[in-house]
Design a protein around this motif. Sequence first.
Motif, PDB file in Angstrom:
ATOM      1  N   SER A 161      -7.215  -6.220   2.323  1.00 53.18           N
ATOM      2  CA  SER A 161      -6.112  -5.811   1.463  1.00 53.18           C
ATOM      3  C   SER A 161      -5.427  -7.041   0.877  1.00 53.18           C
ATOM      4  O   SER A 161      -5.510  -8.135   1.447  1.00 53.18           O
ATOM      5  CB  SER A 161      -5.098  -4.974   2.252  1.00 53.18           C
ATOM      6  N   GLN A 187     -14.329  -0.129  -1.339  1.00 53.93           N
ATOM      7  CA  GLN A 187     -14.381   0.972  -2.289  1.00 53.93           C
ATOM      8  C   GLN A 187     -14.067   0.499  -3.707  1.00 53.93           C
ATOM      9  O   GLN A 187     -13.373  -0.492  -3.910  1.00 53.93           O
ATOM     10  CB  GLN A 187     -13.402   2.076  -1.866  1.00 53.93           C
ATOM     11  N   ASN A 188     -14.591   1.238  -4.655  1.00 59.73           N
ATOM     12  CA  ASN A 188     -14.506   0.862  -6.065  1.00 59.73           C
ATOM     13  C   ASN A 188     -13.082   1.002  -6.615  1.00 59.73           C
ATOM     14  O   ASN A 188     -12.432   2.027  -6.436  1.00 59.73           O
ATOM     15  CB  ASN A 188     -15.448   1.755  -6.879  1.00 59.73           C
ATOM     16  N   THR A 189     -12.606  -0.065  -7.255  1.00 57.12           N
ATOM     17  CA  THR A 189     -11.381   0.001  -8.050  1.00 57.12           C
ATOM     18  C   THR A 189     -11.646  -0.713  -9.375  1.00 57.12           C
ATOM     19  O   THR A 189     -12.494  -1.610  -9.444  1.00 57.12           O
ATOM     20  CB  THR A 189     -10.183  -0.672  -7.355  1.00 57.12           C
ATOM     21  N   CYS A 193     -15.870  -5.307  -0.480  1.00 53.25           N
ATOM     22  CA  CYS A 193     -14.606  -4.804  -1.046  1.00 53.25           C
ATOM     23  C   CYS A 193     -14.390  -3.329  -0.707  1.00 53.25           C
ATOM     24  O   CYS A 193     -13.449  -2.717  -1.216  1.00 53.25           O
ATOM     25  CB  CYS A 193     -14.593  -5.002  -2.556  1.00 53.25           C
ATOM     26  N   SER A 200       0.819  -1.214   0.000  1.00 54.83           N
ATOM     27  CA  SER A 200       0.000   0.000   0.000  1.00 54.83           C
ATOM     28  C   SER A 200       0.851   1.262   0.000  1.00 54.83           C
ATOM     29  O   SER A 200       0.357   2.349  -0.288  1.00 54.83           O
ATOM     30  CB  SER A 200      -0.946   0.009   1.206  1.00 54.83           C
ATOM     31  N   HIS A 240      -9.753  -2.780 -10.862  1.00 55.66           N
ATOM     32  CA  HIS A 240      -9.343  -4.185 -10.746  1.00 55.66           C
ATOM     33  C   HIS A 240     -10.472  -5.036 -10.174  1.00 55.66           C
ATOM     34  O   HIS A 240     -10.803  -6.094 -10.718  1.00 55.66           O
ATOM     35  CB  HIS A 240      -8.109  -4.286  -9.866  1.00 55.66           C
TER      36      HIS A 240
END
Length: 248
Positions: free
Chosen positions: A166, A198-200, A196, A112, A202
């Motif tokens: 993570s 928050q939006n990513t 999950c 991170s 991937h």
Amino acid sequence: MNIPWLEPDSPLPAPELAQKNGSALEGLVAAGGGLSVGRLCEAYQQGMFPWFSQGQPVLWWSPDPRMVLQTADFKLHRSFRKTLHSFIMDDQCEIRINHDFSAVIRHCAQASRKGKPGTWIVEEMILAYEALHAQGLAHTVETWQDNRLVGGLYCVSMGDTLFGESMFALQTDASKIALAALVAFARHHELAWIDCQQNTAHLASLGAREMPRMKFLKLVREARKDVSRAWLFQPEYWQTLLLDKATK
């Protein structure tokens, strides 16, 4: 802006009271209160999670919308299916659960930091989740090759809730293999969703989608909390994925 400050013995506000002003603090519920096992359990049982950087107080979040992977919707792309099949067939490759929690969370902290001035997985957070792990509520799914840890993830699970935290990878697709193993484990145990947060891009490519906070909180509140299960990975769990049709 009035953000509630928590003392160690004060309860968290309801997640519906999160900031809604459209700023970077949107979704913030409260600050402070420490990271005891009891506090973490209180937060996750209400659909909240801690997220803060070094030098900040503990910050408690309930974003709207929420990124959620319905385990039935996991996308097994054709190229990754080949990678996964090769991993499964290789005698030197295996999935381990809870083999080395501390190594996984510290690798996630290092991952991170890349390209960023700090990490949200600060030492206080690491120690808190190690304590949660000791209580059987935080888990790792680990990708091993040639007896070496090459990727993995950690998550929180209470009853039928499953909160992804993570991931890290030391080689290509190692974290994705760990996520696939978590999905296979979840399907076998009839766990319908993985938070999950928050939006990513991937996560979206793997089938995760945003949902309104109220719908997500309904999932959390209706999930059974008194169910226990053995956190072990059996090779036959892969069949819950391999029977899916591959996508492009």
